[in-house]
Write a protein that holds these residues in place. Structure first.
Motif, short mmCIF file in Angstrom:
data_model
loop_
_atom_site.label_atom_id
_atom_site.label_comp_id
_atom_site.label_asym_id
_atom_site.label_seq_id
_atom_site.Cartn_x
_atom_site.Cartn_y
_atom_site.Cartn_z
N ALA A 195 0.85 -1.19 0.00
CA ALA A 195 0.00 0.00 0.00
C ALA A 195 0.89 1.24 0.00
O ALA A 195 1.68 1.44 0.92
CB ALA A 195 -0.91 -0.01 1.23
N PHE A 196 0.74 2.06 -1.03
CA PHE A 196 1.54 3.27 -1.14
C PHE A 196 0.85 4.41 -0.40
O PHE A 196 -0.32 4.70 -0.63
CB PHE A 196 1.79 3.62 -2.61
N SER A 197 1.62 5.01 0.52
CA SER A 197 1.07 6.05 1.39
C SER A 197 2.21 6.95 1.84
O SER A 197 3.35 6.49 2.02
CB SER A 197 0.42 5.39 2.61
N GLY A 226 -4.24 4.90 -3.51
CA GLY A 226 -5.55 5.43 -3.14
C GLY A 226 -6.03 6.55 -4.04
O GLY A 226 -5.32 6.98 -4.96
N PRO A 227 -7.24 7.03 -3.78
CA PRO A 227 -7.82 8.10 -4.59
C PRO A 227 -7.01 9.39 -4.48
O PRO A 227 -6.39 9.67 -3.46
CB PRO A 227 -9.23 8.27 -4.02
N GLU A 228 -7.06 10.17 -5.56
CA GLU A 228 -6.25 11.37 -5.66
C GLU A 228 -6.42 12.38 -4.51
O GLU A 228 -5.43 12.85 -3.99
CB GLU A 228 -6.50 12.07 -7.00
N GLU A 284 -8.82 2.56 7.16
CA GLU A 284 -9.30 1.18 7.23
C GLU A 284 -8.71 0.32 6.12
O GLU A 284 -8.51 -0.88 6.30
CB GLU A 284 -10.83 1.10 7.23
N VAL A 285 -8.40 0.90 4.97
CA VAL A 285 -7.74 0.15 3.90
C VAL A 285 -6.31 -0.15 4.31
O VAL A 285 -5.83 -1.28 4.15
CB VAL A 285 -7.79 0.94 2.57
N LEU A 286 -5.61 0.85 4.87
CA LEU A 286 -4.23 0.64 5.30
C LEU A 286 -4.12 -0.36 6.45
O LEU A 286 -3.10 -1.04 6.58
CB LEU A 286 -3.61 1.98 5.73
N ILE A 311 -2.82 -6.32 3.68
CA ILE A 311 -1.72 -5.43 3.28
C ILE A 311 -0.42 -5.99 3.84
O ILE A 311 -0.29 -6.23 5.03
CB ILE A 311 -1.95 -3.99 3.81
N THR A 312 0.54 -6.22 2.96
CA THR A 312 1.85 -6.75 3.37
C THR A 312 2.68 -5.68 4.04
O THR A 312 3.34 -5.93 5.06
CB THR A 312 2.60 -7.28 2.13
N ASP A 313 2.68 -4.47 3.47
CA ASP A 313 3.51 -3.39 3.99
C ASP A 313 3.01 -2.07 3.44
O ASP A 313 2.41 -2.03 2.36
CB ASP A 313 4.97 -3.61 3.59
#
Length: 174
Positions: free
Chosen positions: A87-89, A110-112, A119-121, A126-128
């Motif tokens: 997950a890119f954050s 995720g959305p722009e 909750e998604v993170l 999610i692996t990382d």
């Protein structure tokens, strides 16, 4: 891991959760065609797939890209797992270059306007959490730019599978 199709190029999958801007998705369709990865979109989308901005940004690459639309994140995971999901954050602890990518990995964005929701993170699938470094005080990168940076890094690590041979430029006129 699910049996992967015979990839023409980068055997990773880009996953956009509820994208909002058609031009970003269109540009990423072009990216998916250029490097040979799959692009998965999770609804609800903020645009129609027939949107002219989406078509314009993707140019004539739409037929060359592998694009799948999923009703929701559970449906996408059912199609993509088991696989590692990154997950890119901006809150990611590791940078995108610290990950050792493997065929079948899923790169989730995720959305722009907001990025991935808490909750998604927090989802155990999610692996990382991964981030792309930026200068201090910057909010975020464009979605298509982020997908391009991450997609090319994964493809580089996997040896640029399927890449075309270099083209020799014509000699400069004298």
């Amino acid at each position: 891991m699910n049996q992967l199709p015979d990839f023409p190029g980068c055997p990773i999958r880009l996953l956009f959760h509820e994208p909002r801007i058609p031009g970003n998705t269109g540009a990423t369709i072009r990216l998916a065609a250029a490097i040979g990865c799959e692009l998965h979109l999770v609804g609800p989308l903020g645009f129609e797939l027939s949107d002219t901005k989406l078509k314009r940004a993707g140019l004539d690459y739409h037929d060359l890209a592998s694009l799948t639309v999923h009703e929701d994140l559970d449906q996408a995971y059912a199609a993509l797992l088991p696989a590692r999901v990154f997950a890119f954050s901006t809150s990611g602890a590791r940078t995108h270059t610290e990950i050792g990518y493997a065929p079948g990995d899923v790169l989730l964005f995720g959305p722009e306007p907001t990025g991935l929701a808490a909750e998604v993170l927090a989802d155990p699938r999610i692996t990382d959490r991964v981030r792309i470094p930026m200068l201090a005080g910057r909010r975020s990168l464009n979605l298509a730019t982020s997908a391009g940076i991450a997609g090319y890094e994964a493809w580089r690590q996997l040896g640029f599978i399927g890449a075309a041979a270099p083209v020799t430029p014509p000699a400069a006129p004298r």
